[in-house]
Enzyme design. Structure first.
Site, PDB file in Angstrom:
ATOM      1  N   HIS A 110       2.375  -6.859 -19.282  1.00  0.00           N
ATOM      2  CA  HIS A 110       1.721  -7.406 -18.090  1.00  0.00           C
ATOM      3  C   HIS A 110       0.631  -6.426 -17.645  1.00  0.00           C
ATOM      4  O   HIS A 110       0.701  -5.829 -16.562  1.00  0.00           O
ATOM      5  CB  HIS A 110       2.740  -7.645 -16.976  1.00  0.00           C
ATOM      6  CG  HIS A 110       2.281  -8.589 -15.913  1.00  0.00           C
ATOM      7  ND1 HIS A 110       3.007  -9.694 -15.518  1.00  0.00           N
ATOM      8  CD2 HIS A 110       1.159  -8.601 -15.152  1.00  0.00           C
ATOM      9  CE1 HIS A 110       2.366 -10.334 -14.560  1.00  0.00           C
ATOM     10  NE2 HIS A 110       1.231  -9.682 -14.300  1.00  0.00           N
ATOM     11  N   ASN A 142       1.115 -11.551 -20.800  1.00  0.00           N
ATOM     12  CA  ASN A 142       0.814 -12.301 -19.577  1.00  0.00           C
ATOM     13  C   ASN A 142      -0.692 -12.415 -19.347  1.00  0.00           C
ATOM     14  O   ASN A 142      -1.404 -11.412 -19.294  1.00  0.00           O
ATOM     15  CB  ASN A 142       1.440 -11.611 -18.364  1.00  0.00           C
ATOM     16  CG  ASN A 142       1.118 -12.334 -17.071  1.00  0.00           C
ATOM     17  OD1 ASN A 142       1.691 -13.376 -16.774  1.00  0.00           O
ATOM     18  ND2 ASN A 142       0.195 -11.783 -16.288  1.00  0.00           N
ATOM     19  N   GLU A 143      -1.168 -13.637 -19.215  1.00  0.00           N
ATOM     20  CA  GLU A 143      -2.529 -13.947 -18.768  1.00  0.00           C
ATOM     21  C   GLU A 143      -3.639 -13.203 -19.514  1.00  0.00           C
ATOM     22  O   GLU A 143      -4.391 -12.420 -18.917  1.00  0.00           O
ATOM     23  CB  GLU A 143      -2.667 -13.686 -17.270  1.00  0.00           C
ATOM     24  CG  GLU A 143      -1.843 -14.614 -16.409  1.00  0.00           C
ATOM     25  CD  GLU A 143      -2.268 -14.577 -14.946  1.00  0.00           C
ATOM     26  OE1 GLU A 143      -3.236 -13.852 -14.613  1.00  0.00           O
ATOM     27  OE2 GLU A 143      -1.630 -15.258 -14.131  1.00  0.00           O
ATOM     28  N   ASN A 200       0.928 -19.995 -15.652  1.00  0.00           N
ATOM     29  CA  ASN A 200       0.735 -19.463 -14.302  1.00  0.00           C
ATOM     30  C   ASN A 200      -0.327 -20.306 -13.622  1.00  0.00           C
ATOM     31  O   ASN A 200      -1.466 -20.391 -14.123  1.00  0.00           O
ATOM     32  CB  ASN A 200       0.282 -18.005 -14.334  1.00  0.00           C
ATOM     33  CG  ASN A 200       1.370 -17.061 -14.810  1.00  0.00           C
ATOM     34  OD1 ASN A 200       2.514 -17.445 -14.975  1.00  0.00           O
ATOM     35  ND2 ASN A 200       1.008 -15.803 -15.030  1.00  0.00           N
ATOM     36  N   GLU A 247       4.567 -18.500 -12.879  1.00  0.00           N
ATOM     37  CA  GLU A 247       4.027 -18.021 -11.597  1.00  0.00           C
ATOM     38  C   GLU A 247       3.422 -19.190 -10.839  1.00  0.00           C
ATOM     39  O   GLU A 247       2.713 -20.019 -11.416  1.00  0.00           O
ATOM     40  CB  GLU A 247       2.927 -16.961 -11.783  1.00  0.00           C
ATOM     41  CG  GLU A 247       3.386 -15.610 -12.248  1.00  0.00           C
ATOM     42  CD  GLU A 247       2.234 -14.615 -12.353  1.00  0.00           C
ATOM     43  OE1 GLU A 247       1.227 -14.778 -11.621  1.00  0.00           O
ATOM     44  OE2 GLU A 247       2.332 -13.679 -13.160  1.00  0.00           O
TER      45      GLU A 247
END
Length: 504
Positions: free
Chosen positions: A146, A190-191, A330, A397
């Protein structure tokens, strides 16, 4: 007789429709649906130099470029969750969440950045946290990365260096071996859109490298896909049979809506540049055609003799294709899309050829990028259903920012409206959503916004050495929702959301 049959058919259809609508209006969660909450290591842990932990890119970024953080602060202490993890787990259990999504700090586990040195203290912290969750009946959902990779790896190019693929897989293998008996849901990365664009195409995220013309952004994304896929294949080959877990990647997805009915194609292009950048190679084998065509076109206009979007070899296409056990999402907000008028004069500024705005009726949050448009959530879930053959979806999220109000009526209203749209997408539209996570369990360090924007359902006193936690009204509301497994009405308040003028 024919008229009677038609009339009877209309009555039956009407009754079925009413039953279906009533079922949706009940707003109960499906049997087996998982409701959880989430955090990230740098945002909550603190203990930035405890034991033998190495320096990560966010340590370095906040210490050396404090002017890039809105309040000039850092995550050295944050929520103190490194020391208060048992208190946090007790809180999660008290509220009633089914799972807790947390991330692991690469440099806490591998102080040198590489697998030659494993920190027993660092690894033990995550073993303790995982065991505490399991002992309290809470499922641990682990994000391997992350955004906080070791600084030494960034010194060698970070995500723009293909060697990071092997280093990442080495790191992931250590976590699978240490935690895999207890962890059954893994998030590799993540992202990627957020840190590739914000960190290698600007200064909103670490490592704040402004590599021109999105070259760094696209290299970053290219290597992210390789690292994710190789990690997935490693799990397949070495751990899946004995551990029985699932592995996926999490994408930051807005709902891109057409500014008017004439711009459906533009909305589709925006979706492909946002979601398709990572998802299309995983589900369909390569980057979206519109992305390849557009980036090549704009690259030529800018004078590059090659497309700035890298190409995958046939071998890599085969490795990447099919590497998702579930679709991680998310989601916070929406934008309206329309074409860049400069392109009519042959001027190409943006790879996707698009501009965005928001509707003036959408309520604002404390964050300049987050506007409230619940219907966009349902729109996005249906897009994923149709584009990727209705995969199992985990919303990892979803949340709302304010300035720290304890009576956070606006946050509750946001959750009610967004979760309602999700339930309608599941029950009415057949979207295969299996889990949903509240962002966030605690107020935390919000990256470039420091501590000025708060997403937590629990207030944290960052200026107090004990970083005490105080329940917000939204925490009480979620406790009721989880106990009933059904959305609860929104408490009334005299508050009204701030509405901002039309954003040009």
């Amino acid at each position: 007789m024919a008229r009677f049959i038609i009339a009877l058919t209309i009555v039956v259809v009407t009754v079925i429709t009413r039953i279906s609508c009533c079922d949706v209006v009940k707003l109960t969660f499906p049997s087996g649906f998982s409701l959880g909450t989430a955090s990230a290591s740098y945002q909550v842990e603190g203990a930035w130099n405890v034991s033998d932990k190495g320096v990560n890119v966010w340590d370095y970024h906040t210490h050396n470029r404090p002017e890039l953080i809105s309040d000039g602060r850092n995550g050295d202490v944050a929520c103190n969750s490194y020391y208060k993890y048992q208190e946090d787990v007790a809180l999660i259990k008290k509220i009633g969440f089914d799972f807790y999504r947390f991330s692991i700090s690469w440099s806490r586990v591998l102080p040198t950045g590489f697998a030659n040195v494993i920190s027993e203290d660092g690894l033990q912290y995550y073993k303790n946290l995982t065991a505490e969750l399991v002992a309290n009946g809470i499922e641990p959902v682990v994000t391997i990365y992350h955004w906080d990779h070791p600084k030494v790896i960034e010194d060698m190019g970070g995500w723009t260096n293909e060697l990071i693929v092997g280093w990442f897989v080495d790191y992931a293998e250590i976590l699978f071996e240490a935690l895999g008996d207890s962890v059954k849901r893994w998030i590799t990365i993540n992202e990627p859109d957020s840190f590739c664009n914000g960190g290698y195409n600007g200064v909103r995220k670490a490592p704040a490298k402004q590599i021109p013309a999105s070259i760094g952004k696209y290299l970053c994304g290219h290597n992210v896909l390789k690292a994710h896929a190789k990690t997935f294949r490693l799990y397949d080959e070495k751990f899946r049979e004995t551990q029985g877990g699932e592995v996926g990647i999490v994408l930051p997805l807005k709902a891109y809506l057409p500014f008017n009915a004439s711009y459906e194609e533009e909305a589709e292009t925006a979706f492909q540049f946002n979601c398709g950048w990572m998802a299309h190679p995983i589900y369909h084998g390569d980057y979206p055609d519109v992305m390849k065509t557009r980036v090549a076109l704009v690259s030529e206009y800018q004078g590059y003799p090659w497309s700035r979007l890298p190409e995958f070899s046939d071998e890599w296409i085969a490795i990447i294709n099919g590497t998702n056990d579930y679709f991680g999402v998310n989601h916070y907000t929406s934008e309206l899309v329309y074409p860049d008028p400069d392109e009519e004069q042959g001027i190409y500024t943006y790879d996707n050829g698009l501009l965005t705005t928001v509707d003036s009726s959408w309520a604002a949050s404390a964050s300049d990028w987050l506007y409230v448009n619940p219907s966009g959530f349902g729109y996005l879930l249906r897009k994923i259903r149709d584009e990727y053959n209705n995969p199992p979806v985990w919303v990892t999220e979803n949340g709302y920012s304010d300035s720290g109000e304890l009576d956070d009526y606006n946050r509750i209203s946001y959750y009610y409206e967004y979760v309602r749209e999700m339930l309608i997408a599941i029950k009415r539209d057949g979207c295969n959503v299996e889990g949903y996570a509240v962002w966030s369990i605690l107020d935390n360090f919000e990256w470039q916004d420091g501590y000025e924007k708060r997403f937590g359902i629990t207030y944290v006193e960052f200026d107090d050495a004990d970083t005490n936690r105080t329940a917000k009204l939204s925490q009480t509301w979620w406790t009721k929702v989880l106990s009933k497994r059904k959305l609860q009405s929104v408490p009334t308040s005299t508050n009204t959301r701030t509405r901002l003028p039309w954003k040009k």
